[in-house]
Scaffold this motif. Structure first.
Motif, mmCIF file in Angstrom:
data_model
loop_
_atom_site.group_PDB
_atom_site.id
_atom_site.type_symbol
_atom_site.label_atom_id
_atom_site.label_comp_id
_atom_site.label_asym_id
_atom_site.label_seq_id
_atom_site.Cartn_x
_atom_site.Cartn_y
_atom_site.Cartn_z
ATOM 1 N N MET A 1 94.129 6.375 8.495
ATOM 2 C CA MET A 1 93.424 7.485 7.865
ATOM 3 C C MET A 1 93.967 8.782 8.432
ATOM 4 O O MET A 1 94.261 8.891 9.610
ATOM 5 C CB MET A 1 91.934 7.355 8.147
ATOM 6 C CG MET A 1 91.105 8.451 7.543
ATOM 7 S SD MET A 1 89.371 8.152 7.864
ATOM 8 C CE MET A 1 88.719 9.684 7.370
ATOM 9 N N GLY A 2 94.097 9.771 7.608
ATOM 10 C CA GLY A 2 94.593 11.065 8.045
ATOM 11 C C GLY A 2 93.481 11.913 8.647
ATOM 12 O O GLY A 2 92.848 12.691 7.948
ATOM 13 N N TRP A 3 93.244 11.726 9.934
ATOM 14 C CA TRP A 3 92.170 12.454 10.613
ATOM 15 C C TRP A 3 92.377 13.957 10.564
ATOM 16 O O TRP A 3 91.409 14.711 10.548
ATOM 17 C CB TRP A 3 92.086 12.019 12.077
ATOM 18 C CG TRP A 3 91.553 10.648 12.246
ATOM 19 C CD1 TRP A 3 92.281 9.511 12.399
ATOM 20 C CD2 TRP A 3 90.194 10.247 12.273
ATOM 21 N NE1 TRP A 3 91.442 8.430 12.519
ATOM 22 C CE2 TRP A 3 90.151 8.860 12.449
ATOM 23 C CE3 TRP A 3 88.989 10.942 12.162
ATOM 24 C CZ2 TRP A 3 88.967 8.137 12.517
ATOM 25 C CZ3 TRP A 3 87.807 10.226 12.228
ATOM 26 C CH2 TRP A 3 87.805 8.842 12.403
ATOM 27 N N ASN A 4 93.625 14.384 10.569
ATOM 28 C CA ASN A 4 93.891 15.809 10.615
ATOM 29 C C ASN A 4 94.278 16.388 9.258
ATOM 30 O O ASN A 4 94.858 17.448 9.188
ATOM 31 C CB ASN A 4 94.966 16.118 11.661
ATOM 32 C CG ASN A 4 96.239 15.347 11.422
ATOM 33 O OD1 ASN A 4 96.288 14.519 10.527
ATOM 34 N ND2 ASN A 4 97.266 15.619 12.207
ATOM 35 N N VAL A 5 93.947 15.709 8.176
ATOM 36 C CA VAL A 5 94.192 16.213 6.827
ATOM 37 C C VAL A 5 92.878 16.812 6.320
ATOM 38 O O VAL A 5 91.865 16.119 6.201
ATOM 39 C CB VAL A 5 94.679 15.087 5.890
ATOM 40 C CG1 VAL A 5 94.919 15.609 4.498
ATOM 41 C CG2 VAL A 5 95.938 14.449 6.443
ATOM 42 N N TRP A 6 92.899 18.094 6.021
ATOM 43 C CA TRP A 6 91.664 18.807 5.710
ATOM 44 C C TRP A 6 90.975 18.275 4.459
ATOM 45 O O TRP A 6 89.763 18.157 4.417
ATOM 46 C CB TRP A 6 91.927 20.308 5.577
ATOM 47 C CG TRP A 6 92.809 20.666 4.411
ATOM 48 C CD1 TRP A 6 94.161 20.746 4.410
ATOM 49 C CD2 TRP A 6 92.384 20.977 3.093
ATOM 50 N NE1 TRP A 6 94.621 21.089 3.169
ATOM 51 C CE2 TRP A 6 93.544 21.247 2.335
ATOM 52 C CE3 TRP A 6 91.150 21.064 2.468
ATOM 53 C CZ2 TRP A 6 93.484 21.588 1.000
ATOM 54 C CZ3 TRP A 6 91.082 21.407 1.127
ATOM 55 C CH2 TRP A 6 92.257 21.672 0.405
ATOM 56 N N TRP A 7 91.748 17.929 3.438
ATOM 57 C CA TRP A 7 91.116 17.528 2.187
ATOM 58 C C TRP A 7 90.459 16.153 2.293
ATOM 59 O O TRP A 7 89.545 15.850 1.520
ATOM 60 C CB TRP A 7 92.096 17.590 1.018
ATOM 61 C CG TRP A 7 93.283 16.683 1.124
ATOM 62 C CD1 TRP A 7 94.501 16.989 1.614
ATOM 63 C CD2 TRP A 7 93.352 15.311 0.731
ATOM 64 N NE1 TRP A 7 95.330 15.902 1.548
ATOM 65 C CE2 TRP A 7 94.655 14.852 1.004
ATOM 66 C CE3 TRP A 7 92.454 14.420 0.160
ATOM 67 C CZ2 TRP A 7 95.064 13.554 0.743
ATOM 68 C CZ3 TRP A 7 92.859 13.130 -0.107
ATOM 69 C CH2 TRP A 7 94.153 12.703 0.185
ATOM 70 N N VAL A 8 90.885 15.324 3.237
ATOM 71 C CA VAL A 8 90.223 14.027 3.445
ATOM 72 C C VAL A 8 88.787 14.257 3.907
ATOM 73 O O VAL A 8 87.856 13.585 3.458
ATOM 74 C CB VAL A 8 91.018 13.171 4.462
ATOM 75 C CG1 VAL A 8 90.251 11.918 4.831
ATOM 76 C CG2 VAL A 8 92.387 12.819 3.904
ATOM 77 N N TRP A 9 88.591 15.222 4.805
ATOM 78 C CA TRP A 9 87.246 15.539 5.280
ATOM 79 C C TRP A 9 86.388 16.113 4.152
ATOM 80 O O TRP A 9 85.202 15.774 4.028
ATOM 81 C CB TRP A 9 87.314 16.534 6.437
ATOM 82 C CG TRP A 9 87.768 15.920 7.705
ATOM 83 C CD1 TRP A 9 89.008 15.976 8.255
ATOM 84 C CD2 TRP A 9 86.976 15.126 8.601
ATOM 85 N NE1 TRP A 9 89.041 15.277 9.433
ATOM 86 C CE2 TRP A 9 87.809 14.748 9.676
ATOM 87 C CE3 TRP A 9 85.650 14.700 8.604
ATOM 88 C CZ2 TRP A 9 87.352 13.972 10.739
ATOM 89 C CZ3 TRP A 9 85.198 13.930 9.667
ATOM 90 C CH2 TRP A 9 86.044 13.571 10.707
ATOM 91 N N ILE A 10 86.983 16.967 3.323
ATOM 92 C CA ILE A 10 86.238 17.574 2.214
ATOM 93 C C ILE A 10 85.822 16.508 1.209
ATOM 94 O O ILE A 10 84.665 16.466 0.777
ATOM 95 C CB ILE A 10 87.077 18.674 1.518
ATOM 96 C CG1 ILE A 10 87.514 19.747 2.510
ATOM 97 C CG2 ILE A 10 86.344 19.258 0.324
ATOM 98 C CD1 ILE A 10 86.422 20.677 2.975
ATOM 99 N N VAL A 11 86.745 15.635 0.826
ATOM 100 C CA VAL A 11 86.424 14.557 -0.118
ATOM 101 C C VAL A 11 85.365 13.626 0.471
ATOM 102 O O VAL A 11 84.427 13.218 -0.225
ATOM 103 C CB VAL A 11 87.708 13.779 -0.517
ATOM 104 C CG1 VAL A 11 87.368 12.521 -1.280
ATOM 105 C CG2 VAL A 11 88.624 14.665 -1.338
ATOM 106 N N ALA A 12 85.492 13.300 1.752
ATOM 107 C CA ALA A 12 84.494 12.457 2.402
ATOM 108 C C ALA A 12 83.124 13.129 2.375
ATOM 109 O O ALA A 12 82.097 12.472 2.142
ATOM 110 C CB ALA A 12 84.908 12.143 3.829
ATOM 111 N N GLY A 13 83.098 14.436 2.587
ATOM 112 C CA GLY A 13 81.828 15.169 2.527
ATOM 113 C C GLY A 13 81.201 15.112 1.151
ATOM 114 O O GLY A 13 79.988 14.914 1.021
#
Length: 90
Positions: A1-13
């Motif tokens: 998983m790309g922990w440091n990819v910003w859009w992964v956090w946004i999509v997860a949110g």
């Protein structure tokens, strides 16, 4: 998983926010806000690249969001329904 990819956090949110629609009660909304805030921090370059520190930032942001939601939308005094009559009383 790309922990440091910003859009992964946004999509997860947003996915966790959609889960809140299925399970209401402000349970997952704090986590959703925490993930989006973490994504924003990663996107603007403030958050570190270490997965452990990112999870810590996510946890702290989620906790702060949960307390803010509890404060603004939580149980208020006098909100409890007091029953003074039973359905079986005639």
């Amino acid at each position: 998983m790309g922990w440091n990819v910003w859009w992964v956090w946004i999509v997860a949110g947003f996915l966790i926010g959609a889960l809140e629609i299925v399970v209401p009660g402000y349970i997952f909304l704090g986590f959703a806000i925490g993930a989006v805030v973490t994504g924003i921090l990663v996107g603007i370059g403030i958050a570190p690249a270490s997965p452990a520190l990112l999870v810590l930032i996510f946890a702290v942001c989620s906790l702060v969001a949960w307390f803010a939601l509890r404060r603004t939308m939580g149980v208020r005094e006098g909100q409890v329904k007091v029953w003074d009559r039973d359905i079986n009383d005639n």
